[in-house]
Design a protein around this motif. Sequence first.
Motif, PDB file in Angstrom:
ATOM      1  N   ASN A  21       8.707  -1.829  -1.601  1.00 56.36           N
ATOM      2  CA  ASN A  21       7.408  -1.634  -2.244  1.00 56.36           C
ATOM      3  C   ASN A  21       7.459  -0.563  -3.327  1.00 56.36           C
ATOM      4  O   ASN A  21       8.321   0.311  -3.297  1.00 56.36           O
ATOM      5  CB  ASN A  21       6.363  -1.194  -1.208  1.00 56.36           C
ATOM      6  N   SER A  73       0.174   0.733  -2.258  1.00 59.50           N
ATOM      7  CA  SER A  73       1.508   0.201  -2.511  1.00 59.50           C
ATOM      8  C   SER A  73       1.401  -1.298  -2.723  1.00 59.50           C
ATOM      9  O   SER A  73       0.429  -1.925  -2.313  1.00 59.50           O
ATOM     10  CB  SER A  73       2.469   0.522  -1.367  1.00 59.50           C
ATOM     11  N   HIS A  96       9.865   3.977  -5.573  1.00 57.42           N
ATOM     12  CA  HIS A  96      10.283   2.644  -5.147  1.00 57.42           C
ATOM     13  C   HIS A  96      10.818   2.767  -3.727  1.00 57.42           C
ATOM     14  O   HIS A  96      11.943   3.232  -3.511  1.00 57.42           O
ATOM     15  CB  HIS A  96      11.350   2.092  -6.092  1.00 57.42           C
ATOM     16  N   ASP A  97      10.010   2.374  -2.772  1.00 58.58           N
ATOM     17  CA  ASP A  97      10.371   2.436  -1.350  1.00 58.58           C
ATOM     18  C   ASP A  97      11.197   1.193  -1.015  1.00 58.58           C
ATOM     19  O   ASP A  97      10.701   0.252  -0.407  1.00 58.58           O
ATOM     20  CB  ASP A  97       9.089   2.521  -0.513  1.00 58.58           C
ATOM     21  N   ASN A 105       8.016   3.478   4.160  1.00 55.89           N
ATOM     22  CA  ASN A 105       6.796   4.199   3.769  1.00 55.89           C
ATOM     23  C   ASN A 105       6.976   5.694   3.559  1.00 55.89           C
ATOM     24  O   ASN A 105       6.035   6.468   3.727  1.00 55.89           O
ATOM     25  CB  ASN A 105       5.660   3.948   4.762  1.00 55.89           C
ATOM     26  N   SER A 160       5.156   2.444  -4.294  1.00 51.99           N
ATOM     27  CA  SER A 160       4.087   3.231  -3.678  1.00 51.99           C
ATOM     28  C   SER A 160       3.588   4.289  -4.647  1.00 51.99           C
ATOM     29  O   SER A 160       4.372   4.893  -5.378  1.00 51.99           O
ATOM     30  CB  SER A 160       4.589   3.915  -2.410  1.00 51.99           C
ATOM     31  N   SER A 197      -4.046   6.529  -2.086  1.00 53.96           N
ATOM     32  CA  SER A 197      -2.693   5.976  -2.147  1.00 53.96           C
ATOM     33  C   SER A 197      -2.755   4.462  -2.030  1.00 53.96           C
ATOM     34  O   SER A 197      -3.735   3.907  -1.538  1.00 53.96           O
ATOM     35  CB  SER A 197      -1.814   6.557  -1.043  1.00 53.96           C
ATOM     36  N   ILE A 250       4.874   8.279  -8.069  1.00 51.39           N
ATOM     37  CA  ILE A 250       5.201   6.895  -7.711  1.00 51.39           C
ATOM     38  C   ILE A 250       6.661   6.838  -7.279  1.00 51.39           C
ATOM     39  O   ILE A 250       7.510   7.522  -7.852  1.00 51.39           O
ATOM     40  CB  ILE A 250       4.963   5.970  -8.921  1.00 51.39           C
TER      41      ILE A 250
END
Length: 136
Positions: A34, A57, A83-84, A89, A36, A55, A81
């Motif tokens: 995701n 995502s 990139h998960d 999370n 986020s 917040s 921001i």
Amino acid sequence: MKYILFLLLTFPILASAQNTLSVEVQGVKNSEGNISVAVYKEAKGFLKFDQVYKSDSTQAKKGTTRLLIEDLPEGEYALAIFHDENGNNELDTNWLGIPKEDIGFSNARMKTFGPPSFKECSIPLHKSSEIKVILQ
């Protein structure tokens, strides 16, 4: 008379108009996990998990991913921001606290020795707007 009553009843709604911030996240390396975003309203709690104002995502899309942050009153905001990729999370870091996942900020970039300040990242929001954030 009916017109005046209508204005009086709708004034609180008009006075608290909300805005939408469209965020175009560029430089997304792959479609795993995701993207986020954390929205902050104050410098005091910037980049502190318990001080996030809002917040969200969304599924990552290689290249460019778009996020919509809705219901923001006029004001000054800073966005962080990441990139998960593994979908846990949280921003994964090494033992020194350096991010292992790509990150980006509104209006600023990561510094050599740490993240930018709230002031460097802040963006004024007076109407619905769009910004671009490049992950690094």
